[in-house]
Design a protein around this motif. Structure first.
Motif, mmCIF file in Angstrom:
data_model
loop_
_atom_site.group_PDB
_atom_site.id
_atom_site.type_symbol
_atom_site.label_atom_id
_atom_site.label_comp_id
_atom_site.label_asym_id
_atom_site.label_seq_id
_atom_site.Cartn_x
_atom_site.Cartn_y
_atom_site.Cartn_z
ATOM 1 N N GLU A 60 0.684 -1.245 0.002
ATOM 2 C CA GLU A 60 -0.091 -0.108 -0.024
ATOM 3 C C GLU A 60 0.739 1.264 0.077
ATOM 4 O O GLU A 60 0.400 2.305 -0.469
ATOM 5 C CB GLU A 60 -0.963 -0.009 1.060
ATOM 6 N N ASP A 61 2.065 1.204 0.601
ATOM 7 C CA ASP A 61 2.989 2.078 0.687
ATOM 8 C C ASP A 61 4.001 2.160 -0.604
ATOM 9 O O ASP A 61 5.090 2.966 -0.306
ATOM 10 C CB ASP A 61 3.407 2.522 2.009
ATOM 11 N N GLY A 62 3.650 1.441 -1.327
ATOM 12 C CA GLY A 62 4.742 1.544 -2.640
ATOM 13 C C GLY A 62 5.893 0.540 -2.400
ATOM 14 O O GLY A 62 7.014 0.826 -3.487
ATOM 15 N N LEU A 63 6.142 -0.436 -1.740
ATOM 16 C CA LEU A 63 7.358 -1.144 -1.675
ATOM 17 C C LEU A 63 6.967 -2.218 -2.620
ATOM 18 O O LEU A 63 6.160 -2.843 -2.575
ATOM 19 C CB LEU A 63 7.304 -1.681 -0.150
ATOM 20 N N PRO A 64 8.062 -2.307 -3.513
ATOM 21 C CA PRO A 64 7.839 -3.465 -4.545
ATOM 22 C C PRO A 64 7.946 -4.826 -4.106
ATOM 23 O O PRO A 64 8.669 -5.250 -3.204
ATOM 24 C CB PRO A 64 8.837 -3.225 -5.570
ATOM 25 N N LEU A 65 6.894 -5.738 -4.329
ATOM 26 C CA LEU A 65 6.815 -7.189 -4.007
ATOM 27 C C LEU A 65 7.534 -8.040 -4.887
ATOM 28 O O LEU A 65 7.377 -7.696 -6.155
ATOM 29 C CB LEU A 65 5.280 -7.397 -3.789
ATOM 30 N N HIS A 66 7.826 -8.929 -4.802
ATOM 31 C CA HIS A 66 8.447 -10.066 -5.499
ATOM 32 C C HIS A 66 7.683 -11.383 -5.131
ATOM 33 O O HIS A 66 7.612 -11.827 -4.193
ATOM 34 C CB HIS A 66 10.053 -10.387 -5.149
ATOM 35 N N ALA A 67 7.620 -12.218 -6.339
ATOM 36 C CA ALA A 67 6.993 -13.571 -6.064
ATOM 37 C C ALA A 67 7.718 -14.538 -6.875
ATOM 38 O O ALA A 67 8.793 -13.917 -7.818
ATOM 39 C CB ALA A 67 5.546 -13.398 -6.758
ATOM 40 N N LEU A 68 7.663 -15.770 -6.918
ATOM 41 C CA LEU A 68 8.436 -16.899 -7.508
ATOM 42 C C LEU A 68 7.743 -16.957 -8.844
ATOM 43 O O LEU A 68 6.608 -16.915 -8.998
ATOM 44 C CB LEU A 68 8.389 -18.072 -6.797
ATOM 45 N N THR A 69 8.646 -17.039 -9.629
ATOM 46 C CA THR A 69 8.142 -17.780 -11.115
ATOM 47 C C THR A 69 8.255 -19.334 -10.973
ATOM 48 O O THR A 69 8.449 -19.960 -10.028
ATOM 49 C CB THR A 69 9.415 -17.432 -12.080
ATOM 50 N N GLU A 70 7.620 -19.957 -11.904
ATOM 51 C CA GLU A 70 7.940 -21.421 -11.890
ATOM 52 C C GLU A 70 9.091 -21.992 -11.779
ATOM 53 O O GLU A 70 9.261 -22.941 -11.024
ATOM 54 C CB GLU A 70 7.076 -21.953 -13.338
ATOM 55 N N GLU A 71 10.305 -21.340 -12.398
ATOM 56 C CA GLU A 71 11.244 -22.070 -12.301
ATOM 57 C C GLU A 71 11.932 -21.490 -10.621
ATOM 58 O O GLU A 71 12.564 -22.430 -10.124
ATOM 59 C CB GLU A 71 12.402 -21.167 -13.194
ATOM 60 N N GLY A 72 11.548 -20.342 -10.297
ATOM 61 C CA GLY A 72 12.006 -20.325 -8.716
ATOM 62 C C GLY A 72 11.101 -21.203 -7.778
ATOM 63 O O GLY A 72 11.851 -21.425 -6.925
ATOM 64 N N GLU A 73 10.061 -21.405 -7.926
ATOM 65 C CA GLU A 73 9.371 -22.550 -7.192
ATOM 66 C C GLU A 73 9.879 -23.741 -7.356
ATOM 67 O O GLU A 73 10.144 -24.410 -6.221
ATOM 68 C CB GLU A 73 7.764 -22.323 -7.799
ATOM 69 N N ALA A 74 10.214 -23.985 -8.681
ATOM 70 C CA ALA A 74 10.899 -25.429 -8.489
ATOM 71 C C ALA A 74 12.241 -25.354 -7.608
ATOM 72 O O ALA A 74 12.687 -26.534 -6.888
ATOM 73 C CB ALA A 74 11.271 -25.697 -10.204
ATOM 74 N N GLN A 75 13.249 -24.300 -7.993
ATOM 75 C CA GLN A 75 14.291 -24.371 -7.403
ATOM 76 C C GLN A 75 14.359 -24.285 -5.928
ATOM 77 O O GLN A 75 15.106 -24.953 -5.014
ATOM 78 C CB GLN A 75 14.988 -23.220 -7.841
ATOM 79 N N ALA A 76 13.174 -23.508 -5.383
ATOM 80 C CA ALA A 76 12.818 -23.562 -4.036
ATOM 81 C C ALA A 76 12.546 -25.030 -3.395
ATOM 82 O O ALA A 76 12.999 -25.419 -2.276
ATOM 83 C CB ALA A 76 11.819 -22.615 -3.547
ATOM 84 N N ARG A 77 11.597 -25.443 -4.126
ATOM 85 C CA ARG A 77 10.982 -26.795 -3.611
ATOM 86 C C ARG A 77 12.250 -27.939 -3.534
ATOM 87 O O ARG A 77 12.354 -28.819 -2.671
ATOM 88 C CB ARG A 77 10.016 -27.341 -4.355
#
Length: 188
Positions: A60-77
């Motif tokens: 809400e106050d403008g901080l950029p959010l980051h989310a996993l891509t499919e490749e990032g999800e696979a690497q995390a798992r």
């Protein structure tokens, strides 16, 4: 790599901004004293360049959010379920991986502990049975003692996970860090 993988692991719980990732990483990897902001944002930039994360809007106050891509999800798992692939694991990386995995639902910390234990046992075997290695006796003894200490710690973690697997699980903190990198102002 453990900071990058730790951030990916935390992002399996949903989108987050830089300071939030920093705080979550440090809360889960409590042996770490600090993680500087420069490292946080350079890691996020590198992860974006590698296609592991992508922009996910802003707070809400403008901080950029980051989310996993499919490749990032696979690497995390993968990181949340498998230990090292070599016989010379790094102590700090081991602690990061074991503790962060133990704190995130859906991970397999017992498998990670078993993989690290096997790697350190192989390291001890190589140090104590290799004739060439015995030439550097003092250095090898130090490495052997370090590997034994790692196995002892891993055995304690395994016992704790077995007795109370839910104790280490941590949902994302509802407290919001006060800081965060704002997007650069666009030039006119």
């Amino acid at each position: 790599m453990s900071v990058q993988n730790g951030f990916l692991a935390v992002l399996t719980q949903g989108a987050a901004y830089g300071s939030q990732l920093q705080n979550e990483f440090l809360a889960r990897a409590a042996h770490r004293r600090q993680l500087n902001a420069g490292q946080v944002y350079s890691t996020l930039d590198r992860m974006t360049d590698q296609g592991l994360i992508e922009p996910a809007g802003a707070t809400e106050d403008g901080l950029p959010l980051h989310a996993l891509t499919e490749e990032g999800e696979a690497q995390a798992r993968a990181w949340l379920s498998t230990g090292p692939r070599d016989t010379e694991p790094d102590w700090d990386e081991m602690q990061d991986q074991v503790l962060i995995a133990a704190s995130i639902a859906g991970s397999d910390p017992a498998a990670i502990v078993a993989d690290y234990r096997a790697a350190y046992a192989e390291r001890i075997r190589a140090l104590t049975h290799d004739a060439d290695s015995r030439a550097l006796l003092a250095a090898n003894r130090a490495a052997e003692l370090g590997a034994n200490a790692a196995i002892e710690w891993l055995d304690e973690v395994a016992a704790a996970l077995s007795a109370h697997p839910e104790v280490l699980l941590q949902p994302r903190s509802p407290e919001r860090p006060r800081r965060g990198r704002r997007p650069a102002a666009e030039s006119a």
